[in-house]
Write an enzyme that holds these catalytic residues in place. Structure first.
Site, PDB file in Angstrom:
ATOM      1  N   ASP A  81       0.841  -1.195   0.000  1.00 50.00           N
ATOM      2  CA  ASP A  81       0.000   0.000   0.000  1.00 50.00           C
ATOM      3  C   ASP A  81       0.880   1.250   0.000  1.00 50.00           C
ATOM      4  O   ASP A  81       1.837   1.347   0.782  1.00 50.00           O
ATOM      5  CB  ASP A  81      -0.884  -0.047   1.258  1.00 50.00           C
ATOM      6  CG  ASP A  81      -1.952   1.037   1.266  1.00 50.00           C
ATOM      7  OD1 ASP A  81      -2.360   1.459   0.173  1.00 50.00           O
ATOM      8  OD2 ASP A  81      -2.383   1.433   2.368  1.00 50.00           O
ATOM      9  N   HIS A  82       0.562   2.202  -0.869  1.00 50.19           N
ATOM     10  CA  HIS A  82       1.317   3.464  -0.985  1.00 50.19           C
ATOM     11  C   HIS A  82       2.813   3.239  -1.186  1.00 50.19           C
ATOM     12  O   HIS A  82       3.633   3.841  -0.471  1.00 50.19           O
ATOM     13  CB  HIS A  82       1.087   4.364   0.242  1.00 50.19           C
ATOM     14  CG  HIS A  82      -0.302   4.928   0.297  1.00 50.19           C
ATOM     15  ND1 HIS A  82      -0.730   5.933  -0.539  1.00 50.19           N
ATOM     16  CD2 HIS A  82      -1.359   4.598   1.075  1.00 50.19           C
ATOM     17  CE1 HIS A  82      -1.989   6.211  -0.275  1.00 50.19           C
ATOM     18  NE2 HIS A  82      -2.403   5.409   0.690  1.00 50.19           N
ATOM     19  N   HIS A 174      -6.877   9.841   4.929  1.00 49.07           N
ATOM     20  CA  HIS A 174      -6.435   8.772   5.828  1.00 49.07           C
ATOM     21  C   HIS A 174      -6.509   9.231   7.283  1.00 49.07           C
ATOM     22  O   HIS A 174      -6.124  10.355   7.593  1.00 49.07           O
ATOM     23  CB  HIS A 174      -5.001   8.368   5.514  1.00 49.07           C
ATOM     24  CG  HIS A 174      -4.797   7.895   4.108  1.00 49.07           C
ATOM     25  ND1 HIS A 174      -4.451   8.738   3.078  1.00 49.07           N
ATOM     26  CD2 HIS A 174      -4.907   6.669   3.566  1.00 49.07           C
ATOM     27  CE1 HIS A 174      -4.347   8.036   1.953  1.00 49.07           C
ATOM     28  NE2 HIS A 174      -4.613   6.778   2.219  1.00 49.07           N
ATOM     29  N   GLY A 175      -7.002   8.365   8.159  1.00 44.14           N
ATOM     30  CA  GLY A 175      -7.019   8.671   9.593  1.00 44.14           C
ATOM     31  C   GLY A 175      -8.426   8.905  10.119  1.00 44.14           C
ATOM     32  O   GLY A 175      -9.408   8.606   9.436  1.00 44.14           O
ATOM     33  N   HIS A 202      -9.509   5.180  -0.884  1.00 43.29           N
ATOM     34  CA  HIS A 202      -8.657   5.157   0.314  1.00 43.29           C
ATOM     35  C   HIS A 202      -9.405   5.849   1.448  1.00 43.29           C
ATOM     36  O   HIS A 202     -10.418   6.508   1.234  1.00 43.29           O
ATOM     37  CB  HIS A 202      -7.343   5.879   0.025  1.00 43.29           C
ATOM     38  CG  HIS A 202      -6.374   5.048  -0.743  1.00 43.29           C
ATOM     39  ND1 HIS A 202      -5.138   4.697  -0.273  1.00 43.29           N
ATOM     40  CD2 HIS A 202      -6.480   4.456  -1.957  1.00 43.29           C
ATOM     41  CE1 HIS A 202      -4.517   3.945  -1.161  1.00 43.29           C
ATOM     42  NE2 HIS A 202      -5.313   3.789  -2.200  1.00 43.29           N
ATOM     43  N   GLY A 204     -11.031   4.568   4.100  1.00 42.77           N
ATOM     44  CA  GLY A 204     -12.358   3.982   4.337  1.00 42.77           C
ATOM     45  C   GLY A 204     -12.847   4.122   5.781  1.00 42.77           C
ATOM     46  O   GLY A 204     -14.055   4.159   6.022  1.00 42.77           O
ATOM     47  N   ASN A 224     -10.012   0.658   1.141  1.00 45.38           N
ATOM     48  CA  ASN A 224      -8.948   0.448   2.133  1.00 45.38           C
ATOM     49  C   ASN A 224      -9.419   0.811   3.538  1.00 45.38           C
ATOM     50  O   ASN A 224      -9.992   1.885   3.751  1.00 45.38           O
ATOM     51  CB  ASN A 224      -7.754   1.349   1.812  1.00 45.38           C
ATOM     52  CG  ASN A 224      -7.045   0.945   0.543  1.00 45.38           C
ATOM     53  OD1 ASN A 224      -7.418  -0.013  -0.124  1.00 45.38           O
ATOM     54  ND2 ASN A 224      -6.007   1.684   0.192  1.00 45.38           N
TER      55      ASN A 224
HETATM   56  P1  13P Z   1      -7.826   4.732   6.852  1.00 45.51           P
HETATM   57  O1  13P Z   1      -6.683   4.592   7.804  1.00 45.51           O
HETATM   58  O2  13P Z   1      -8.477   6.077   6.940  1.00 45.51           O
HETATM   59  O3  13P Z   1      -8.796   3.611   6.958  1.00 45.51           O
HETATM   60  O4  13P Z   1      -7.218   4.685   5.368  1.00 45.51           O
HETATM   61  C1  13P Z   1      -6.639   3.486   4.938  1.00 45.51           C
HETATM   62  C2  13P Z   1      -6.006   3.639   3.615  1.00 45.51           C
HETATM   63  O5  13P Z   1      -6.525   4.260   2.726  1.00 45.51           O
HETATM   64  C3  13P Z   1      -4.724   2.964   3.424  1.00 45.51           C
HETATM   65  O6  13P Z   1      -4.125   3.307   2.221  1.00 45.51           O
END
Ligand code: 13P
Length: 274
Positions: A81-82, A174-175, A202, A204, A224
Site C-alpha cells: 500500500d502506498h 487517511h485517519g 482510500h 475507508g 482500504n
Molecule cells: P484509513 O486509515 O483512513 O482507513 O485509510 C486506509 C487507507 O486508505 C490505506 O491506504
C-alpha cells in the site's frame, strides 16, 4: 486461494461490489482478517504499508500473510500500500506480493505518469498488476485537502501507464475524520464510465455506511481500511487485564475484535455475496 490484484478486482467489477483491503501490522491482525474471510466466504486483500517492507516486522509478517492466503478457500491478494518508490515495490514482489501500489500522486501529472509507468513495466514482467494514485489523497490531520481527481487526467493517466487499479481523490482522507466526509459520488461515476481501471477508495475508516454503498454503486471496487482496524485491535487489548493471561490467550480477544470489524466491512462492501 492466491489471487493477483487485477484478478481479484475483476470479481468485484463482475458482481458490482467492492473488495475490502485491510492494512495489517501484526500476526493477530492477519488472523482476524483471515477468520473473517473464512466465515463470510468473502474475497479479501491483505495489505502492508510501504514502510513495513523495509522493517523486520514486515519481513516476518509477509510469510504469515502468504500462509493465510494459502489457508483460505476464497480469493485473497497480498498488496503493498502506498509504495513510495521502485525499491519498496521490488522488495514487495520478492516478499510474494500479488499486487503493488506506487504512489507518485504528489508529483505533476507527467512525472506521476512516467514514474508509475516504469513500475507497471517491471511489475507486469513479474506477473502482478499495479494500483496508481491520481489526485492526492492526504490525511485527516492536514488543513487543506487536494482537488478531486480530474476525469480527463484519469483517462490519460490510465491509458499511458496501463495501471489496472486507480486510487482517486473524491473527498476521503487517511485517519480519523474531524468532520464527516462528503464523497463526490458523481465524480466516481464519471471516472468509472470513462476508464477501465478498477477504482480504489482510500481512507475507508469513518466514512458513513450510506456513502460507502453509494460509492460502490458508482463504481468503487477496492476500499482500504487501516485506522479502524488498528483501533479495533487496540481497544480489544485495553478491554483485558494484561496480568491475567498468558499472551496467546490474551491476544485472542483483540484478534476476535479485528475479525468482527472485518466482517462488518465485508458485509458493507457486499463481498460476502461472492
Ligand atoms: P484509513 O486509515 O483512513 O482507513 O485509510 C486506509 C487507507 O486508505 C490505506 O491506504
Amino acid at each position: 486461494m492466491r489471487f493477483e490484484l487485477n484478478e481479484i478486482l475483476n470479481i468485484g467489477e463482475k458482481n458490482g461490489f467492492a473488495i475490502p483491503a485491510f492494512n495489517v501490522y501484526t500476526m493477530e491482525n492477519v488472523l482476524g482478517v483471515m477468520n473473517a474471510a473464512q466465515e463470510t466466504g468473502s474475497p479479501v486483500i491483505f495489505q502492508m504499508y510501504s514502510r513495513l517492507f523495509g522493517t523486520q516486522v514486515g519481513k516476518f509478517l509477509a510469510p504469515v500473510i502468504l500462509e493465510a492466503i494459502n489457508e483460505l478457500k476464497t480469493p485473497a491478494a497480498f498488496h503493498i500500500d502506498h509504495g513510495t518508490g521502485e525499491d519498496m515495490v521490488i522488495r514487495a514482489i520478492r516478499y510474494g506480493a500479488t499486487g503493488a501500489m506506487i504512489d507518485a500522486s504528489t508529483l505533476p501529472l507527467q512525472e506521476n505518469i512516467s514514474k508509475t509507468k516504469r513500475v507497471v513495466e517491471f511489475a507486469t514482467a513479474a506477473g502482478i498488476s499495479v494500483e496508481g494514485e491520481l489526485g492526492h489523497i492526504g490525511n485527516t490531520a492536514e488543513e487543506i485537502s487536494s482537488e478531486y481527481t480530474n476525469v480527463d487526467d484519469a483517462v490519460q493517466y490510465v491509458e499511458q501507464t496501463s495501471v489496472k487499479a486507480l486510487a482517486i481523490m473524491v473527498g476521503t482522507a487517511h485517519g480519523k475524520y474531524k468532520q464527516t466526509p462528503k464523497l463526490a459520488i458523481d465524480r466516481i461515476a464519471q471516472i468509472h464510465a470513462a476508464t477501465d481501471a478498477h477504482l480504489v477508495l482510500h481512507g475507508g475508516s469513518g466514512v458513513p455506511d450510506e456513502q460507502i454503498k453509494q460509492a460502490i454503486n458508482a463504481g468503487i471496487r477496492k476500499i482500504n481500511f487501516a485506522t479502524d482496524l488498528a483501533h479495533a485491535f487496540i481497544d480489544g487489548c485495553r478491554e483485558l487485564d494484561a496480568k491475567k493471561y498468558p499472551l496467546d490467550v490474551y491476544l485472542a480477544h483483540p484478534t476476535e475484535k479485528v475479525k468482527e470489524f472485518a466482517i462488518s466491512k465485508i458485509k458493507l462492501c457486499g463481498s460476502d455475496k461472492y
